[in-house]
Enzyme design. Structure first.
Site: not given
Ligand code: NAD
Length: 326
Positions: A38, A125-127, A149-150, A153, A189
């Site tokens: 996008k 993701t691991d999150e 976010y997590a 997902k 980060l």
């Protein structure tokens, strides 16, 4: 072989596409790629070759079903990276995260089902596992996401699982730890801290800096995804990690050493809301079942990443200061 890659202009998707076009995945040297993106603030067309005979770029939204039904026929496989990916943004405004990550994934899988796509990898993701004080998550760990976010997902993972279980889509899910490497948006980060230091600015460190993340070079992540694409079993989840656990303050000191700077360059800021303390994944399944092994040591990977940002100021200054230029 013809692949459609969603989110292909983002950090990890573009690395995956560039690696495949450069012949980095044996057996896929002739693969043709449709890159669908996008181009949100996080997508960057210049992350992909401008003109490559085996690449077709399509600017479009994974939530656009007619577009997908038009695009997908003729493709053998889909690798799904597209997502809203920044935790801090999800804390400020979660709606796009649910819409793209959950709704967009459902839409994509529906289109894959209707057009008979033979193989799909959903990149997660691991999150989704939440936060863990001791030990490491295996793939059957309960999902306990803590941020919007997590959660979005985790929702996308469950939708993906349902399209495998109910409809029999040949689909696998990957769950990876934090990635670093070139072309990562400077809101995250490591590139934020590197580029701040390169600009002579302080780095904003959340809270006490003792949150622990496991870091994986993007190239190792992409090789893990490729293994899952080729050899992963349908309906299975594969954790991909690097085993490099570091506190945020350790990462900060490493970057101060590499870029140049002392503790006075650290600005302590109020902690992120609901900041997960520690992520740690057990990746023995992908190692034993698919023969995965990360190749980049953290020391070599982080030094190369700092060197890349040092050598490519035009790329990150354009991305980082896009608002100022608008
Ligand atoms: P990114 O934000 O750099 O890239 C995401 C890409 O998706 C962008 O190019 C964006 O334009 C595109 N996109 C967003 N919404 C879209 C939509 N509705 N339709 C089409 N394209 C859209 O993210 P990334 O770091 O490259 O992450 C890629 C995937 O890997 C994500 O699914 C993310 O959840 C997952 N992941 C990332 C990490 C990490 O450390 N970066 C770790 C584990 C898993």
């Amino acid at each position: 072989m013809r692949l459609l890659v969603t989110g292909a202009a983002g950090f990890i998707g573009s690395h995956y596409v560039r690696t495949m076009l450069d012949g980095g995945f044996p057996g896929y040297e002739n693969a043709r790629i449709t890159a669908l993106d996008k181009l949100t603030y996080a997508g960057n067309r210049t992350n992909l070759p401008a003109d490559h005979p085996r690449l077709t770029f399509v600017q479009g939204d994974i939530r656009d079903l007619p577009l997908l039904l038009d695009l997908l026929p003729g493709h053998d496989a889909v690798v799904h990276f597209a997502a809203e990916s920044h935790v801090d943004r999800s804390i400020e405004a979660a709606a796009d995260f649910v819409s793209t990550n959950v709704g967009g994934t459902q839409n994509l899988l529906e289109a894959c089902l209707r057009t008979g796509i033979g193989r799909i990898v959903h990149v997660s993701t691991d999150e989704v596992y939440g936060s863990i004080t001791e030990g490491s998550w295996t793939e059957d760990w309960p999902l306990a996401p803590n941020t919007p976010y997590a959660a979005s997902k985790a929702g996308s993972d469950l939708v993906a699982r349902s399209y495998w279980k109910t409809h029999g889509l040949n689909l696998s899910i990957t769950r990876c730890s934090n990635n670093y490497g070139p072309y990562q948006h400077p809101e995250k980060l490591i590139p934020l801290f590197i580029t701040n230091l390169l600009e002579g600015e302080q780095v904003p460190l959340y809270g006490d800096g003792l949150n622990i993340r496991e870091w994986l070079h993007v190239d190792d992540h992409c090789h893990g995804i490729q293994l899952v694409l080729e050899k992963g079993r349908a309906g299975e989840v594969y954790n991909i990690g690097g085993g490099n656990e570091r506190t945020n303050v350790e990462i900060t000191r490493t970057l101060l050493d590499l870029v140049g700077g002392d503790e006075s360059m650290i600005r302590r800021v109020a902690d992120r809301k609901g900041h997960d303390l520690r992520y740690s994944i057990d990746e023995s399944k992908i190692r034993t079942e698919l023969g995965y092994a990360p190749r980049t040591t953290f020391e070599a990977g982080i030094a190369a990443t700092v060197a890349w940002y040092r050598d490519n100021p035009d790329w990150w200054k354009t991305v980082k200061h896009a608002d100022r230029q608008a």
